[in-house]
Design a protein around this motif. Structure first.
Motif, short mmCIF file in Angstrom:
data_model
loop_
_atom_site.label_atom_id
_atom_site.label_comp_id
_atom_site.label_asym_id
_atom_site.label_seq_id
_atom_site.Cartn_x
_atom_site.Cartn_y
_atom_site.Cartn_z
N MET A 74 0.83 -1.20 0.00
CA MET A 74 0.00 0.00 0.00
C MET A 74 0.86 1.25 0.00
O MET A 74 1.48 1.58 0.99
CB MET A 74 -0.94 0.01 1.21
CG MET A 74 -0.27 -0.18 2.55
SD MET A 74 -1.40 -0.24 3.95
CE MET A 74 -2.08 1.40 3.93
N GLY A 75 0.99 1.92 -1.13
CA GLY A 75 1.57 3.25 -1.24
C GLY A 75 2.91 3.47 -0.56
O GLY A 75 3.79 2.63 -0.58
N TYR A 77 -2.66 13.31 3.84
CA TYR A 77 -1.74 12.20 4.01
C TYR A 77 -2.37 10.85 3.65
O TYR A 77 -1.66 9.89 3.35
CB TYR A 77 -1.22 12.15 5.45
CG TYR A 77 -0.12 13.14 5.70
CD1 TYR A 77 1.05 13.13 4.93
CD2 TYR A 77 -0.22 14.10 6.70
CE1 TYR A 77 2.07 14.03 5.15
CE2 TYR A 77 0.79 15.01 6.94
CZ TYR A 77 1.93 14.97 6.16
OH TYR A 77 2.94 15.87 6.37
N THR A 78 -3.68 10.77 3.65
CA THR A 78 -4.34 9.53 3.29
C THR A 78 -3.99 9.13 1.86
O THR A 78 -3.83 7.94 1.55
CB THR A 78 -5.86 9.65 3.43
OG1 THR A 78 -6.18 9.92 4.80
CG2 THR A 78 -6.57 8.38 3.00
N ARG A 79 -3.82 10.12 1.00
CA ARG A 79 -3.55 9.85 -0.42
C ARG A 79 -2.20 9.17 -0.62
O ARG A 79 -2.02 8.42 -1.58
CB ARG A 79 -3.62 11.14 -1.23
CG ARG A 79 -5.04 11.70 -1.36
CD ARG A 79 -5.10 12.79 -2.40
NE ARG A 79 -4.35 13.97 -2.00
CZ ARG A 79 -4.87 14.97 -1.29
NH1 ARG A 79 -6.13 14.92 -0.89
NH2 ARG A 79 -4.14 16.02 -0.97
N VAL A 80 -1.22 9.43 0.27
CA VAL A 80 0.11 8.85 0.06
C VAL A 80 0.13 7.36 0.36
O VAL A 80 1.09 6.67 0.03
CB VAL A 80 1.18 9.57 0.92
CG1 VAL A 80 1.17 11.05 0.67
CG2 VAL A 80 1.02 9.25 2.40
N LEU A 81 -0.93 6.85 1.00
CA LEU A 81 -0.99 5.44 1.33
C LEU A 81 -1.68 4.63 0.23
O LEU A 81 -1.82 3.41 0.37
CB LEU A 81 -1.74 5.24 2.65
CG LEU A 81 -1.04 5.82 3.89
CD1 LEU A 81 -1.95 5.73 5.11
CD2 LEU A 81 0.27 5.10 4.15
N PHE A 105 11.60 5.29 3.21
CA PHE A 105 12.33 6.55 3.38
C PHE A 105 11.44 7.72 2.99
O PHE A 105 10.41 7.56 2.34
CB PHE A 105 13.62 6.56 2.54
CG PHE A 105 13.40 6.50 1.05
CD1 PHE A 105 13.19 7.67 0.32
CD2 PHE A 105 13.42 5.29 0.38
CE1 PHE A 105 12.98 7.62 -1.06
CE2 PHE A 105 13.21 5.23 -0.99
CZ PHE A 105 13.00 6.40 -1.70
N ASP A 106 11.87 8.91 3.42
CA ASP A 106 11.07 10.10 3.17
C ASP A 106 11.99 11.32 3.14
O ASP A 106 12.92 11.43 3.95
CB ASP A 106 10.01 10.27 4.28
CG ASP A 106 9.08 11.44 4.02
OD1 ASP A 106 8.58 11.56 2.88
OD2 ASP A 106 8.83 12.23 4.95
#
Length: 208
Positions: free
Chosen positions: A1-2, A27-31, A162-163
């Protein structure tokens, strides 16, 4: 998942705070979508190779976090493949806090800073400590030419996610080497002008 970093870091408690402060929707979209941010690209590899230090966090068996700074010549932290980092672990003050923590809980976090350009890379992964005597090839790959300290172990981080961080609150700082490189042309110009001034003074002295 994302986004793998977000998948690990955004625990239910974190999500509750995101909801409370109004950032949860973005932030939900990044998952969503296929997994990403779990394999180091050439961009991350180049950034890592240029670093002369990083912060390493581990967790003790009593639940206390521990943060350690590891430094060396640029490039001492190696990208062994797209999911593995490694470095030669030299003999230091012999407390072995990070080593002991990794033996009980292999979860770790790294923060790599480029203060001059206000860039920051966060990495989550599993820490593995190997004796150099058990893997001579790995020890050779991690060796730091010209550095004579005793290599006791090989340290590996198997990347889980990573981020890249926002640069807004990173205060620019510069190493001595960065300052010298930046001011090289100025110092050369000063030397040139001083030489010309000395030549003019010598010619004036002869005329007198």
């Amino acid at each position: 998942m994302g986004n793998r970093f977000a998948e690990i870091a955004f625990t239910p408690a974190v999500q509750e705070q995101q909801e409370a402060y109004g950032s949860r929707a973005s932030y939900t979209r990044v998952l969503e979508g296929e997994p990403f941010n779990d394999r180091l690209s050439p961009n991350e590899t180049e950034f890592i190779a240029a670093r002369d230090g990083f912060y390493l966090a581990s967790v003790s068996e009593t639940g206390w976090p521990y943060v350690q700074f590891r430094g060396g010549a640029p490039g001492f932290l190696r990208v062994l493949d797209e999911r593995t980092l490694g470095w030669a672990d030299f003999r230091g003050n012999r407390q072995y806090v990070s080593v002991g923590n990794a033996a009980g809980n292999d979860r770790g976090a790294m923060i790599l800073m480029d203060y001059a350009n206000r860039r920051r890379l966060k990495i989550l992964g599993r820490v593995e400590i190997r004796k150099v005597s058990a893997d001579a090839d790995l020890a050779a790959r991690l060796a730091v030419p010209g550095y004579e300290a005793v290599v006791e172990r090989a340290a590996l981080v198997h990347v889980a996610g990573f981020d890249w961080n926002c640069p807004q609150h990173i205060t620019p700082r510069f190493t001595l080497n960065e300052v010298e490189q930046t001011t090289q042309s100025l110092r050369e110009r000063v030397a040139e002008l001083e030489a010309r001034l000395a030549s003019c003074e010598a010619q004036n002295a002869v005329r007198k």
